[in-house]
Design a protein around this motif. Structure first.
Motif, PDB file in Angstrom:
ATOM      1  N   ASN A 367       0.842  -1.201   0.000  1.00  0.00           N
ATOM      2  CA  ASN A 367       0.000   0.000   0.000  1.00  0.00           C
ATOM      3  C   ASN A 367       0.877   1.251   0.000  1.00  0.00           C
ATOM      4  O   ASN A 367       2.093   1.158   0.148  1.00  0.00           O
ATOM      5  CB  ASN A 367      -0.930  -0.008   1.224  1.00  0.00           C
ATOM      6  N   ASP A 368       0.237   2.411  -0.174  1.00  0.00           N
ATOM      7  CA  ASP A 368       0.975   3.681  -0.187  1.00  0.00           C
ATOM      8  C   ASP A 368       0.629   4.539   1.020  1.00  0.00           C
ATOM      9  O   ASP A 368       0.799   5.755   0.994  1.00  0.00           O
ATOM     10  CB  ASP A 368       0.644   4.459  -1.468  1.00  0.00           C
ATOM     11  N   LEU A 369       0.108   3.913   2.072  1.00  0.00           N
ATOM     12  CA  LEU A 369      -0.352   4.692   3.227  1.00  0.00           C
ATOM     13  C   LEU A 369       0.794   5.460   3.887  1.00  0.00           C
ATOM     14  O   LEU A 369       1.913   4.958   3.994  1.00  0.00           O
ATOM     15  CB  LEU A 369      -0.987   3.757   4.261  1.00  0.00           C
ATOM     16  N   THR A 370       0.490   6.676   4.333  1.00  0.00           N
ATOM     17  CA  THR A 370       1.477   7.482   5.058  1.00  0.00           C
ATOM     18  C   THR A 370       0.927   7.810   6.447  1.00  0.00           C
ATOM     19  O   THR A 370      -0.263   7.612   6.712  1.00  0.00           O
ATOM     20  CB  THR A 370       1.769   8.815   4.337  1.00  0.00           C
ATOM     21  N   VAL A 371       1.814   8.319   7.300  1.00  0.00           N
ATOM     22  CA  VAL A 371       1.416   8.664   8.668  1.00  0.00           C
ATOM     23  C   VAL A 371       0.242   9.650   8.656  1.00  0.00           C
ATOM     24  O   VAL A 371      -0.628   9.605   9.529  1.00  0.00           O
ATOM     25  CB  VAL A 371       2.627   9.236   9.446  1.00  0.00           C
ATOM     26  N   LYS A 440      18.209   4.593   0.817  1.00  0.00           N
ATOM     27  CA  LYS A 440      16.950   4.025   0.314  1.00  0.00           C
ATOM     28  C   LYS A 440      15.861   4.071   1.389  1.00  0.00           C
ATOM     29  O   LYS A 440      14.729   4.475   1.132  1.00  0.00           O
ATOM     30  CB  LYS A 440      17.152   2.558  -0.097  1.00  0.00           C
ATOM     31  N   VAL A 441      16.226   3.630   2.601  1.00  0.00           N
ATOM     32  CA  VAL A 441      15.235   3.567   3.681  1.00  0.00           C
ATOM     33  C   VAL A 441      14.774   4.969   4.056  1.00  0.00           C
ATOM     34  O   VAL A 441      13.582   5.214   4.248  1.00  0.00           O
ATOM     35  CB  VAL A 441      15.805   2.812   4.908  1.00  0.00           C
ATOM     36  N   ASN A 442      15.720   5.913   4.121  1.00  0.00           N
ATOM     37  CA  ASN A 442      15.340   7.287   4.460  1.00  0.00           C
ATOM     38  C   ASN A 442      14.351   7.858   3.452  1.00  0.00           C
ATOM     39  O   ASN A 442      13.440   8.603   3.816  1.00  0.00           O
ATOM     40  CB  ASN A 442      16.581   8.184   4.544  1.00  0.00           C
ATOM     41  N   GLY A 443      14.533   7.493   2.187  1.00  0.00           N
ATOM     42  CA  GLY A 443      13.607   7.943   1.149  1.00  0.00           C
ATOM     43  C   GLY A 443      12.195   7.445   1.439  1.00  0.00           C
ATOM     44  O   GLY A 443      11.215   8.201   1.340  1.00  0.00           O
ATOM     45  N   ARG A 448       6.755   8.325   3.537  1.00  0.00           N
ATOM     46  CA  ARG A 448       5.656   7.803   4.360  1.00  0.00           C
ATOM     47  C   ARG A 448       5.352   8.673   5.578  1.00  0.00           C
ATOM     48  O   ARG A 448       4.458   8.354   6.367  1.00  0.00           O
ATOM     49  CB  ARG A 448       6.003   6.390   4.846  1.00  0.00           C
ATOM     50  N   GLY A 449       6.149   9.744   5.755  1.00  0.00           N
ATOM     51  CA  GLY A 449       5.849  10.695   6.832  1.00  0.00           C
ATOM     52  C   GLY A 449       6.406  10.328   8.194  1.00  0.00           C
ATOM     53  O   GLY A 449       5.946  10.835   9.212  1.00  0.00           O
ATOM     54  N   TRP A 450       7.416   9.437   8.238  1.00  0.00           N
ATOM     55  CA  TRP A 450       7.990   9.058   9.533  1.00  0.00           C
ATOM     56  C   TRP A 450       9.102  10.002   9.963  1.00  0.00           C
ATOM     57  O   TRP A 450       9.546   9.950  11.110  1.00  0.00           O
ATOM     58  CB  TRP A 450       8.544   7.626   9.480  1.00  0.00           C
ATOM     59  N   LEU A 451       9.613  10.826   9.043  1.00  0.00           N
ATOM     60  CA  LEU A 451      10.736  11.717   9.409  1.00  0.00           C
ATOM     61  C   LEU A 451      10.233  13.113   9.769  1.00  0.00           C
ATOM     62  O   LEU A 451       9.190  13.528   9.310  1.00  0.00           O
ATOM     63  CB  LEU A 451      11.732  11.805   8.245  1.00  0.00           C
TER      64      LEU A 451
END
Ligand SMILES: [Zn+2]
Length: 451
Positions: A367-371, A440-443, A448-451
């Motif tokens: 899925n493409d869900l974000t925070v 890659k993970v930071n991207g 996804r709005g975790w940063l």
């Protein structure tokens, strides 16, 4: 009157979770965390190897009694160097002030006699041991009795009773081993037909079990003794009992082989929960997995759906490593990790595909869900978590993605929320990945709005 009310409120505050404190240490000077934890006592515990880290989860003890759900967690590198300490512990001076441990100690001498009058089975065969444990229920701390006993067939059981000797839970432990085979769907009814698979190290009785999983049934025809091969037609209730056992056994094997994590206790499962009622039950709680048959309208043949059975087994693993809650943001983390591990194990992002009747599947980790999409729904919000971990695993590759996710879970605690999960994702990304993988993970985390 006012004085009484104030006194009462003080007593209530004193007994609630307000006396539960959490602690966290990452790096640098250990003086402060050492001083903070000096006021608590923790029982010695073995460490578990998990994704090339040692994880030690120790229960808090108070005057020799274990305090349930209070813990100290240490993460150590393979060379034994301490990397992280997290703790959640109850300040005994307030929370346990009302516990009359002197009377518990006094009762200990008469407890065997009381058990014999409450439970006739203990009259001929006294329990092997009776241990008091401090537990929290509805905000209050109380002492319960843990009773270990052997039945007439030589089977060991653990029984938990409250102070009125009412049963809280019962758990078996086994000893004899049998090798046999069973007819099951090896990868689920959607991927191939029924086949005979070997089963090793089964206990003889009182139900279908080996050292790490125990599957009983509420249907009238059930496997209660493993005398020969478990070959039942798909119309037979015993087929589902064997099927659930095979999925659970394979799942715990997978956690051991892929992640080096071995379940430290035997998980209990039960199929046909609520029989003859057709229920949609599928949940894990306190070491037990309960599966209904499916009502035929929303779900059917739940024990045959590998994604549902494996999902519940993942909850058992999560419970051991992080004891995440089942509600709120922590509950969504719990569900998200359970779906993620299931998807990785079965190689499919779809949950409930073989049993859900209202749509091709119930949920997906693709899925493409974000925070920002959070709406407070337990499973909806779990998709943000599982979607993030799944995408990271697609980007890094199966093995690196799985190790990354396990390292995140290793660091979560019973009080973790989305903010803590986000912080932990960043932490593991910064500490455990190459520059290229971290980029890659930071991207993904940023998107996804975790940063
Ligand atoms: Zn779940």
């Amino acid at each position: 009157m006012h004085v009484i009310l104030i006194l009462l409120s003080l007593i209530f505050v004193g007994c609630t979770k307000a006396s539960f404190y959490t602690y966290d240490w990452k790096e640098g000077d250990k003086t402060k965390i050492t001083a903070q934890l000096a006021g608590f006592e923790f029982a010695p515990a073995e460490k578990n190897l998990s994704a090339r880290e040692w994880v030690r989860l120790q229960p808090q003890i108070y005057q020799g009694l274990v305090v349930e759900s209070a813990y100290k967690k240490e993460i150590l590198a393979t060379d034994g160097v301490l990397k992280r300490v997290r703790a959640g512990a109850v300040k005994p001076e307030i929370a346990f002030a009302h516990l009359d441990l002197a009377s518990v100690a006094e009762q200990s001498s008469g407890i065997h006699r009381k058990l014999q009058s409450a439970f006739p089975l203990f009259r001929k065969r006294p329990p092997q041991s009776v241990t008091p444990v401090i537990t929290q229920r509805g905000g209050f701390y109380e002492v319960i009795w843990q009773v270990d006993y052997m039945d007439l067939k030589g089977q060991m059981w653990t029984l938990k009773l409250n102070q009125n000797l009412e049963v809280r839970s019962i758990r078996p432990a086994g000893s004899q081993f049998i090798d046999t085979s069973a007819w099951v769907y090896p990868r689920g009814p959607l991927l191939g037909s029924v086949q005979e698979v070997p089963l090793k190290g089964l206990y003889l009785e009182p139900t279908l079990a080996n050292h790490w999983v125990y599957v009983s049934s509420q249907a009238p025809d059930k496997i209660d003794k493993v005398a020969g091969p478990l070959k039942f037609s798909t119309q037979d209730h015993r087929f589902d009992q064997a099927q659930a056992f095979v999925y659970l056994n394979e799942s715990f094997n997978w956690f051991q082989n892929r992640l080096g994590f071995k379940m430290p206790f035997q998980v209990q499962a039960e199929v046909f929960v609520g029989y003859p009622e057709k229920t949609n039950s599928a949940f894990y709680y306190q070491g037990k997995i309960r599966l209904g048959q499916g009502d035929g309208e929303f779900y059917q043949n739940i024990p045959r759906d590998p994604s549902i059975v494996v999902h519940e087994s993942a909850h058992a693993v999560i419970d051991v490593l992080a004891k995440l809650p089942f509600e709120g943001e922590g509950g969504s983390l719990n569900e998200g990790f359970a779906d993620y591990f299931t998807a990785m194990q079965l190689g499919s992002p779809r949950m409930g595909e073989a049993s859900y009747k209202k749509a091709p599947f119930r949920r997906t980790v693709l899925n493409d869900l974000t925070v920002a999409d959070r709406n407070g729904g337990l499973y909806h919000d779990s998709g943000i978590v599982s979607g993030t971990l799944w995408e990271i695993s697609e980007q890094l590759g199966f093995k690196k993605g799985l190790d990354f996710s396990m390292a995140v879970l290793n660091r979560l605690v019973p009080g973790s929320d989305f903010a803590d999960f986000g912080g932990t994702l960043k932490e593991v990304c910064a500490e455990g990945l190459s520059m290229e993988d971290a980029r890659k993970v930071n991207g993904i985390l940023s998107k996804r709005g975790w940063l």
